[in-house]
Design a protein around this motif. Structure first.
Motif, PDB file in Angstrom:
ATOM      1  N   VAL A  98      -3.155   8.733  -1.449  1.00 54.49           N
ATOM      2  CA  VAL A  98      -2.687   9.367  -2.548  1.00 54.49           C
ATOM      3  C   VAL A  98      -3.477  10.460  -3.010  1.00 54.49           C
ATOM      4  O   VAL A  98      -2.949  11.830  -2.740  1.00 54.49           O
ATOM      5  CB  VAL A  98      -2.717   8.606  -3.774  1.00 54.49           C
ATOM      6  CG1 VAL A  98      -2.008   9.314  -5.043  1.00 54.49           C
ATOM      7  CG2 VAL A  98      -1.501   7.281  -3.779  1.00 54.49           C
TER       8      VAL A  98
ATOM      9  N   THR B   9       2.584   5.783  -7.520  1.00 54.80           N
ATOM     10  CA  THR B   9       1.420   6.487  -8.118  1.00 54.80           C
ATOM     11  C   THR B   9       1.506   8.029  -7.959  1.00 54.80           C
ATOM     12  O   THR B   9       1.308   8.811  -8.824  1.00 54.80           O
ATOM     13  CB  THR B   9       0.127   5.807  -7.942  1.00 54.80           C
ATOM     14  OG1 THR B   9      -0.201   5.798  -6.431  1.00 54.80           O
ATOM     15  CG2 THR B   9       0.098   4.458  -8.638  1.00 54.80           C
ATOM     16  N   GLY B  10       1.674   8.281  -6.546  1.00 50.12           N
ATOM     17  CA  GLY B  10       2.020   9.731  -6.270  1.00 50.12           C
ATOM     18  C   GLY B  10       3.052  10.437  -6.836  1.00 50.12           C
ATOM     19  O   GLY B  10       2.800  11.386  -7.383  1.00 50.12           O
TER      20      GLY B  10
ATOM     21  N   LYS C 123      -4.665   2.773  -0.490  1.00 49.10           N
ATOM     22  CA  LYS C 123      -4.035   3.327  -1.301  1.00 49.10           C
ATOM     23  C   LYS C 123      -4.147   4.733  -1.885  1.00 49.10           C
ATOM     24  O   LYS C 123      -3.718   5.812  -1.922  1.00 49.10           O
ATOM     25  CB  LYS C 123      -3.107   2.596  -2.210  1.00 49.10           C
ATOM     26  CG  LYS C 123      -2.059   3.232  -3.219  1.00 49.10           C
ATOM     27  CD  LYS C 123      -2.691   3.708  -4.601  1.00 49.10           C
ATOM     28  CE  LYS C 123      -3.557   2.702  -5.292  1.00 49.10           C
ATOM     29  NZ  LYS C 123      -3.999   3.370  -6.402  1.00 49.10           N
ATOM     30  N   MET C 124      -5.597   4.374  -2.490  1.00 53.56           N
ATOM     31  CA  MET C 124      -6.207   5.694  -3.154  1.00 53.56           C
ATOM     32  C   MET C 124      -6.548   6.683  -2.219  1.00 53.56           C
ATOM     33  O   MET C 124      -6.122   7.992  -2.597  1.00 53.56           O
ATOM     34  CB  MET C 124      -7.541   4.991  -3.786  1.00 53.56           C
ATOM     35  CG  MET C 124      -8.301   6.202  -4.542  1.00 53.56           C
ATOM     36  SD  MET C 124     -10.105   5.663  -4.892  1.00 53.56           S
ATOM     37  CE  MET C 124     -10.576   5.618  -3.066  1.00 53.56           C
TER      38      MET C 124
ATOM     39  N   TYR D 100       3.370   1.391  -3.388  1.00 54.84           N
ATOM     40  CA  TYR D 100       2.406   1.532  -4.410  1.00 54.84           C
ATOM     41  C   TYR D 100       1.772   2.904  -4.684  1.00 54.84           C
ATOM     42  O   TYR D 100       1.810   3.715  -5.573  1.00 54.84           O
ATOM     43  CB  TYR D 100       1.516   0.712  -4.979  1.00 54.84           C
ATOM     44  CG  TYR D 100       0.824   0.457  -6.185  1.00 54.84           C
ATOM     45  CD1 TYR D 100       1.746   0.373  -7.509  1.00 54.84           C
ATOM     46  CD2 TYR D 100      -0.391   0.940  -6.456  1.00 54.84           C
ATOM     47  CE1 TYR D 100       1.090   0.246  -8.606  1.00 54.84           C
ATOM     48  CE2 TYR D 100      -1.070   0.787  -7.947  1.00 54.84           C
ATOM     49  CZ  TYR D 100      -0.298   0.919  -8.973  1.00 54.84           C
ATOM     50  OH  TYR D 100      -0.756   0.555 -10.359  1.00 54.84           O
ATOM     51  N   GLY D 101       1.354   3.287  -3.583  1.00 59.96           N
ATOM     52  CA  GLY D 101       0.878   4.418  -3.189  1.00 59.96           C
ATOM     53  C   GLY D 101       1.794   5.796  -3.605  1.00 59.96           C
ATOM     54  O   GLY D 101       1.622   6.804  -4.236  1.00 59.96           O
TER      55      GLY D 101
ATOM     56  N   ALA E  67      -3.469   6.810  -9.977  1.00 59.87           N
ATOM     57  CA  ALA E  67      -3.515   7.639  -8.936  1.00 59.87           C
ATOM     58  C   ALA E  67      -4.979   8.065  -8.776  1.00 59.87           C
ATOM     59  O   ALA E  67      -5.577   8.629  -7.856  1.00 59.87           O
ATOM     60  CB  ALA E  67      -2.938   8.768  -8.882  1.00 59.87           C
TER      61      ALA E  67
ATOM     62  N   MET F   4       0.967  -1.113  -0.227  1.00 62.10           N
ATOM     63  CA  MET F   4      -0.073   0.113   0.074  1.00 62.10           C
ATOM     64  C   MET F   4       0.982   1.270  -0.046  1.00 62.10           C
ATOM     65  O   MET F   4       0.769   2.219  -0.669  1.00 62.10           O
ATOM     66  CB  MET F   4      -0.844   0.202   1.103  1.00 62.10           C
ATOM     67  CG  MET F   4      -1.901   1.160   1.376  1.00 62.10           C
ATOM     68  SD  MET F   4      -2.772   1.367   2.741  1.00 62.10           S
ATOM     69  CE  MET F   4      -1.315   1.568   4.302  1.00 62.10           C
ATOM     70  N   TRP F   5       1.794   1.240   1.002  1.00 63.55           N
ATOM     71  CA  TRP F   5       2.639   2.380   0.909  1.00 63.55           C
ATOM     72  C   TRP F   5       3.725   2.757  -0.402  1.00 63.55           C
ATOM     73  O   TRP F   5       3.774   3.809  -0.751  1.00 63.55           O
ATOM     74  CB  TRP F   5       3.602   2.311   2.285  1.00 63.55           C
ATOM     75  CG  TRP F   5       2.892   2.729   3.518  1.00 63.55           C
ATOM     76  CD1 TRP F   5       2.458   1.712   4.652  1.00 63.55           C
ATOM     77  CD2 TRP F   5       2.469   3.937   3.952  1.00 63.55           C
ATOM     78  NE1 TRP F   5       1.629   2.324   5.510  1.00 63.55           N
ATOM     79  CE2 TRP F   5       1.599   3.747   5.231  1.00 63.55           C
ATOM     80  CE3 TRP F   5       2.345   5.235   3.411  1.00 63.55           C
ATOM     81  CZ2 TRP F   5       1.171   4.795   6.042  1.00 63.55           C
ATOM     82  CZ3 TRP F   5       1.828   6.246   4.239  1.00 63.55           C
ATOM     83  CH2 TRP F   5       1.138   6.113   5.474  1.00 63.55           C
TER      84      TRP F   5
END
Length: 412
Positions: A201, A52-53, A197-198, A48-49, A86, A45-46
């Protein structure tokens, strides 16, 4: 119709943004106590977040919105694909709104103006349709937002055409599938790696529009709301040095100092080293320093403006030497004003006589006389800047031309 009976603000609600930005986060929060994730899912989560951020800050923002550097086809495709994950709209829409924000900062044409409130600039502007804009203003906004460079980019056009399936695939399906296949954590993948995650971000990016216009200082330009804040920089992957960014929007850096927390600029510099990016735009150090010093000067000028005003010599009334002598004569009670002439200007130092560091007798010995030589005699007294400021604030009159040849005996 039934919807005509609803409050006017409710009819302005946008369905899809409200679902993604409000309803899904509420569902995610409600599910968290019921889903125990694998530790690796949390790391996913962290990670991939962050990933994408970074595609938003380095791609959507600094590459496409501001052309702060040039990227290879591979890097642009990479940023477009994972930037869609994102879930913040296609590049073309995102850049159009952001360029409008820079063009019309803090005005009614600013899509997420902080003047409309912290919540509005954070996410409210996406949840509610804006009030009708006067046609002339709408035409002016469209006229001044040039997107020709983006519409000429085939990758931007491709992402816009396929965003409807690309966003859910990269934003929700991919992280959930990775957690499910690799960690056998399908529930955690859906709740944390996808939805969690969404939310992270989104809130990180939205802080650029709200927190970075509300918290911090303005070392380069205080005419608009953008501010520099370490806290905002940490929360937004380096975008928190927003006063610098709005002053120099085409610089690939937000944190201009080497010690500023701006992980996006470090990644872009890394891409340059690997040959994936070039033509990184950097504002000359002298221009940055000039803007900073000019802002310091403005601050000092404001501070000086609240101090007691010093009367300009041109505003003083003109007297001759005889008038000067009459003004220092004792009154009926035997009191007299401590008037001294320095450089042809008469100063009333009555209030300062008891405070004079050299003693009151020394100061009184020059009442009614020309004290220019002793005041400027650096080898004798060497009066300080403070003494000169006190003298300037004590002006009462100007001696008429010819006073230099008048008798200098003074009044005893």
């Amino acid at each position: 119709m039934w919807h005509s009976k609803l409050p006017s603000w409710s009819r302005r609600i946008r369905g899809i943004p409200t679902t993604i930005l409000v309803i899904l986060p509420i569902i995610t929060i409600c599910l968290i106590p019921w889903v125990s994730p694998d530790t690796r899912t949390i790391w996913l989560m962290w990670g991939y977040g962050f990933h994408t951020g970074l595609c938003i800050t380095a791609g959507y923002h600094r590459l496409w919105s501001h052309r702060a550097y040039r990227a290879t086809v591979f890097l642009r495709l990479y940023l477009a694909i994972f930037g869609a994950g994102a879930l913040q709209g296609p590049i073309l829409w995102w850049a159009r709104e952001h360029r409008a924000h820079h063009r019309y900062t803090d005005t009614v044409l600013d899509p997420y103006s902080i003047r409309e409130g912290l919540f509005h600039s954070h996410m409210g502007w996406m949840l509610l349709r804006p009030p009708p804009t006067p046609p002339a203003a709408a035409r002016a906004r469209r006229k001044h937002i040039d997107l020709s460079d983006l519409t000429a980019d085939p990758i931007v056009r491709w992402q816009a055409r396929h965003f409807r399936w690309l966003a859910p695939l990269m934003g929700w399906i991919l992280p959930a599938v990775v957690a499910g296949i690799c960690f056998d954590d399908w529930k955690g993948g859906c709740v944390y790696a996808a939805l969690g995650k969404m939310v992270l971000v989104h809130q990180s990016t939205f802080c650029i529009n709200s927190l970075a216009h509300w918290l911090g200082d303005q070392p380069y330009d205080d005419r608009a709301s953008p501010r520099d804040s370490l806290l905002a920089a940490v929360l937004t992957l380096g975008e928190g040095y927003h006063n610098f960014h709005h002053t120099f929007p085409r610089d690939y850096r937000n944190g201009v100092r080497w010690y500023h927390w701006d992980c996006t600029k470090w990644v872009i510099a890394g891409w340059e080293w690997m040959g994936w990016a070039d033509e990184l735009r950097r504002v000359a150090d002298v221009d940055v320093e000039r803007a900073r010093v000019q802002e310091l000067q403005k601050g000092l000028a404001r501070r000086l403006a609240v101090l007691p005003r010093v009367v300009d010599v041109e505003d003083l009334w003109v007297i001759d030497w005889e008038d000067y002598q009459r003004m220092v004569r004792p009154d009926e009670a035997g009191n007299r004003r401590a008037l001294l002439a320095v450089d042809g200007v008469v100063h009333d130092l009555t209030h300062f006589v008891p405070q004079h560091p050299g003693g009151s007798r020394l100061l009184c010995s020059f009442v009614g006389k020309d004290a220019s030589v002793v005041f400027h005699g650096e080898s004798i007294y060497r009066h300080s800047k403070i003494a000169r400021n006190i003298l300037a604030s004590s002006r009462v009159a100007v001696l008429a031309p010819g006073w230099e040849v008048a008798p200098q005996g003074g009044v005893q």
